[in-house]
Design a protein around this motif. Sequence first.
Motif, mmCIF file in Angstrom:
data_model
loop_
_atom_site.group_PDB
_atom_site.id
_atom_site.type_symbol
_atom_site.label_atom_id
_atom_site.label_comp_id
_atom_site.label_asym_id
_atom_site.label_seq_id
_atom_site.Cartn_x
_atom_site.Cartn_y
_atom_site.Cartn_z
ATOM 1 N N ALA A 158 0.831 -1.207 0.000
ATOM 2 C CA ALA A 158 0.000 0.000 0.000
ATOM 3 C C ALA A 158 0.865 1.256 0.000
ATOM 4 O O ALA A 158 0.572 2.239 -0.706
ATOM 5 C CB ALA A 158 -0.909 -0.019 1.231
ATOM 6 N N ARG A 164 2.418 1.714 -3.384
ATOM 7 C CA ARG A 164 1.413 2.136 -4.365
ATOM 8 C C ARG A 164 1.180 3.646 -4.269
ATOM 9 O O ARG A 164 1.008 4.339 -5.270
ATOM 10 C CB ARG A 164 0.112 1.392 -4.125
ATOM 11 C CG ARG A 164 -0.919 1.687 -5.184
ATOM 12 C CD ARG A 164 -2.161 0.889 -4.976
ATOM 13 N NE ARG A 164 -2.764 1.143 -3.669
ATOM 14 C CZ ARG A 164 -3.889 0.620 -3.246
ATOM 15 N NH1 ARG A 164 -4.527 -0.226 -4.018
ATOM 16 N NH2 ARG A 164 -4.385 0.895 -2.068
ATOM 17 N N ALA A 200 -0.638 -2.049 -6.865
ATOM 18 C CA ALA A 200 0.384 -2.162 -5.828
ATOM 19 C C ALA A 200 1.601 -2.895 -6.401
ATOM 20 O O ALA A 200 1.459 -3.984 -6.949
ATOM 21 C CB ALA A 200 -0.165 -2.909 -4.629
ATOM 22 N N GLU A 202 -9.989 4.573 -3.830
ATOM 23 C CA GLU A 202 -9.372 3.246 -3.847
ATOM 24 C C GLU A 202 -8.954 2.852 -5.263
ATOM 25 O O GLU A 202 -7.886 2.302 -5.472
ATOM 26 C CB GLU A 202 -10.378 2.239 -3.303
ATOM 27 C CG GLU A 202 -9.830 0.829 -3.166
ATOM 28 C CD GLU A 202 -8.787 0.726 -2.087
ATOM 29 O OE1 GLU A 202 -7.905 -0.120 -2.219
ATOM 30 O OE2 GLU A 202 -8.846 1.502 -1.121
ATOM 31 N N GLU A 231 -3.376 5.964 0.421
ATOM 32 C CA GLU A 231 -2.337 6.173 1.432
ATOM 33 C C GLU A 231 -1.886 7.621 1.435
ATOM 34 O O GLU A 231 -1.613 8.186 0.392
ATOM 35 C CB GLU A 231 -1.139 5.269 1.126
ATOM 36 C CG GLU A 231 -1.402 3.819 1.393
ATOM 37 C CD GLU A 231 -1.534 3.533 2.868
ATOM 38 O OE1 GLU A 231 -0.853 4.179 3.671
ATOM 39 O OE2 GLU A 231 -2.338 2.649 3.204
#
Lengths: 387, 501
Positions: free
Chosen positions: A57, A60, A72, B469, B475
Amino acid sequence: MARRFVAEFLLPLVRGGALRVGRPLGPRAVARVTELVARASRDPTDDEAEPIAMLGAGRRAVAGRHLPAVAAPPLDEVTVRLGAALHDLLALAHPDLVGPGLARRQEQIALAAFELASVGSPSSAREAVNRHSLLARIPEIVRVDRTVRFWLGHRTFVGRTPPGRIMALPSLRRVRVDRASRSWLREIGIPAVGRRAFLALNVASPLGEAIDPLRLDPPLGWGRILPVLRFPLVARAVAGAAVEIGVDRAGDALAGALYRFAGMHDPPFGLPASEESVAFALRFLAHLVWLDVLYGVDPELARAARPAQAGPELGLELAVVITAAARTRRSLVWPDDVPATGDLGQAFGARLDALGARASAAGSPRLAAALSIADFAAAPVTRPVAL
Amino acid sequence: MLQRIAVGQARFNLPGLTADMRGAAIGRQLVVRFAAVDRLVSFLRLLSAEQSLDDLQPGFRIVYARGGAGTREAIVLMPAAQALGDAVAHAARLAGGQVFTGAAKHFVQFRETRAPLGYDVDTLSDGAGDLIFYGVEETVPYRIESELPLGNLLLRLSLVRLHGRKVKAPEGAIYVTARRGLGTVVAGLLHRAGGYLREPAEAMRATAALCESATPSAFSSGASFWIFRIERLPARLYQLLSTTPGLELYLPVTDNVAVAVGYRHPIHLEACRGTFAADRLYLFASRGVTEVAPLPAFAAIEDLIRIRAPSPEIVDRREAVPAGRPDLAVALRLEQAGDARQPVATLIPWGQVVWLQRLVYALPPTALRAYRVVLLKRGVLLRAAEMLDGIPFGTLYQLGAPEVLVPLGMQIRPAASPQVLAERLGATGGALVLFPERNAPPVRILPEAIVPFDRRLLVEIEPALANLEAFGRTEREPDDPVEIENEPLGPMPLWGLARPR
């Protein structure tokens, strides 16, 4: 170390935190890590599965800054090898490596790092970004050296947290801790013995070097970044970074590196200088000037607004190289599908005239060298000879 | 056995020996033999006073050799130039050495008063040795044991103290080293002193660099010190600096070699420029030599002095009148100018701000990006980077000095230098000074209050968060620093790594 490598080294390398550096890693350790990763991918309940997912994550997110909608990046063998090579480079300055035979041991670790990092240039834009997603924060790595002073003396902990017994009874023992945070890349530096390995690491992941042309060490090498500039997506990202830094500032660094590249003075890593690669580099520099003409401010106004004591004038190297390329062969700086009579063409022509005036005022030796580079790109008269 | 050379003799038994224009014999090399090193140093001092040792390169060597009788002697080998022989012979005689000439390994005694044209040998010796010296009394073979580079010798010699010399300020540049803690204090002192001595012809100029000495360990930092290069140092400051503990003064001998004040090097270093690497600075002191590598990059002292933080009492949009000195100072005032310049700003009263709000929809993007705005009590000040365009209302302003705004068509009197005006009014470091009207006092605007127009323009926009997403941007940027934490390596940490061949 192999078991904790993902959670305690690779993951902090991407997300921040304590980067635990321990025993140097070799090919066997890398094989064990790869095996653990494969087992965790098959079994979601494995202990390693969670840090691997978090690492994916984090990578990515980094990769998403350069390639939109990217998946990812996988934690494959190449990724583990690059991470292990960086780990070994960090281990070169480990405080436990002292005493007689230090040079020999450092040489052994550097050799392992070099072999791990020698994976070659990335073969696709996705691969370049994936590798960069792991190593993007190398310039941010710091080492904190703590000197604990107490009533009987002091002790220094290089890149280590002082144990509790040293810090105990702080008032009674008059404990005081002095912290010195030093950048690994810029202030501590890589020992000379590890230089080859670090260059190989930059060959394997050149995107960090390409988007930061002002990096001092290692100095920018066209031979390393050209393989990824051939991918249009990456080239656009690199050009965007150069425009953000400032075309004059970044262009000077790139043009200065071109002299070393075309003069074959770069270390023997990456792409060798050829007429085709030098021509590509010149076209990339011209591309930056086109972007500046399209989106930047008028350079004359910017220069006039600059304070008189604001250091050396920017953009001179770029002006000399672009002028030399334009005088040698127009197609090196001018795309075939842009007419010279349109608004854009006239604006670029005016910029070329301004750059030419600056280059002529700068003096002939530099311009002569740039003309020889452009000549080489247009019609090479010499070729590198393998000795 | 040696034989004196006769006038007109052209053939010699010793290989490499030739007759010069005067008929005197000379070989391709000159060799000087000394029984002790102190004599060698005396010879080099005498020779360097007359002759540049750089001209003797390449080929100038100092070796230690052991003679047939077991004595260890210092031998200097140098190429034999046309007029060098007499100078070398003179210096060697004064220093207690013996001169030979020849080539390869055979050398015959150099000419002297008993043999004005020199000597030749009867027969060549077949003794073993690297060098064979044919003297009047004996023939001695020598075996070379070691070589002493001239640079090493120069760095190892102790300085000679100059006694009884009155301290006098140097004419040219001088280097001063200061411990790290003293650097800023010395810089401040030099800067202040330079300010008082600002005569055009006698202006003191000082530059400084911070140097770090090399350390043998990667885990300990070396001692660091400041080095100042001062030109035209006044005598008063010279006295002060030379008597201050922690400071050391050096007089330059060449571009990159300096010797401590009060001392001299046994050898004339200016004759040995080529011996010293050009990319290093050598500081010879009584306790040893400090090599600064690479050459320090000196920065002007004006850029190094500590700058005080601005007083916290100066706050945004506070009106202030620039105070002058009570004796000579006069107040600034605005007067009508003969011609108007380009407007660069406008002050829009709050009542007309609604016009501005309507107009922004028609402004080009370059204007929105290039304009900056300040919200004042009087209204909204709009400042353009170059020329204000597209705002037809408000009070227009032009530049009276850099970053000093005066109403259009006005000028500041007295007509001091624009830089001085900006400095006195505090229009530096991004701050802006505004003269709102002809008789109103100026207002200083701090840089924090000046914001891009388009940023101030937009209302707070909080769009709903989309599901990111699919774009891989869930993130956030990691903010934690990446910090090395070294762990114990344990026993045999390199187990399993290949050994370098």
